[in-house]
Write a protein that holds these residues in place. Structure first.
Motif: not given
Length: 125
Positions: A58-71
């Motif tokens: 829903r929101h454009s937050v964090l870059g792809e690297h951080w998304r992969l880090f978290l998920t």
């Protein structure tokens, strides 16, 4: 590609350490069988991944690297399907059929509800 793998690996390391902490807390402090530590980690992880994916969708937050880090990294390391299945296998082998059925059913149902809750909370933002 190496940078992505390092982000995922770092998240997985932290998630695994956090899962171990939850399991130890449940066993040492709460005094319950270790499978309920896995249950709690998986439920928290389901809520967290629902929250994160809801936020990312829903929101454009964090870059792809951080998304992969978290998920993939943190949530992947924090939750554990193999331990869940082994604990059910052990309960079955010990003849604890009711406990196995309760643990498996609650894990799936509450996990599904927590993923939904995470998405729903972000949807209200």
């Amino acid at each position: 590609m190496i940078k992505i793998l390092l982000f995922i690996g770092a998240g997985g390391f932290l998630g695994s350490v956090a899962r171990y902490g939850v399991s130890r807390f449940m066993t040492d402090v709460a005094g319950v069988q270790s499978l309920w530590g896995t249950f709690l980690a998986n439920i928290i992880g389901c809520f967290l991944i629902g929250l994160l994916y809801g936020l990312f969708d829903r929101h454009s937050v964090l870059g792809e690297h951080w998304r992969l880090f978290l998920t993939v990294g943190f949530c992947g390391g924090f939750t554990t399907f193999s331990t869940f299945v082994h604990e059910n296998y052990a309960a079955f082998g010990d003849g604890r059929f009711v406990q196995m059925a309760l643990y498996a059913s609650l894990s799936f149902l509450v996990g599904l509800l927590m993923v939904h809750a995470g998405h729903a909370i972000v949807g209200k933002l």
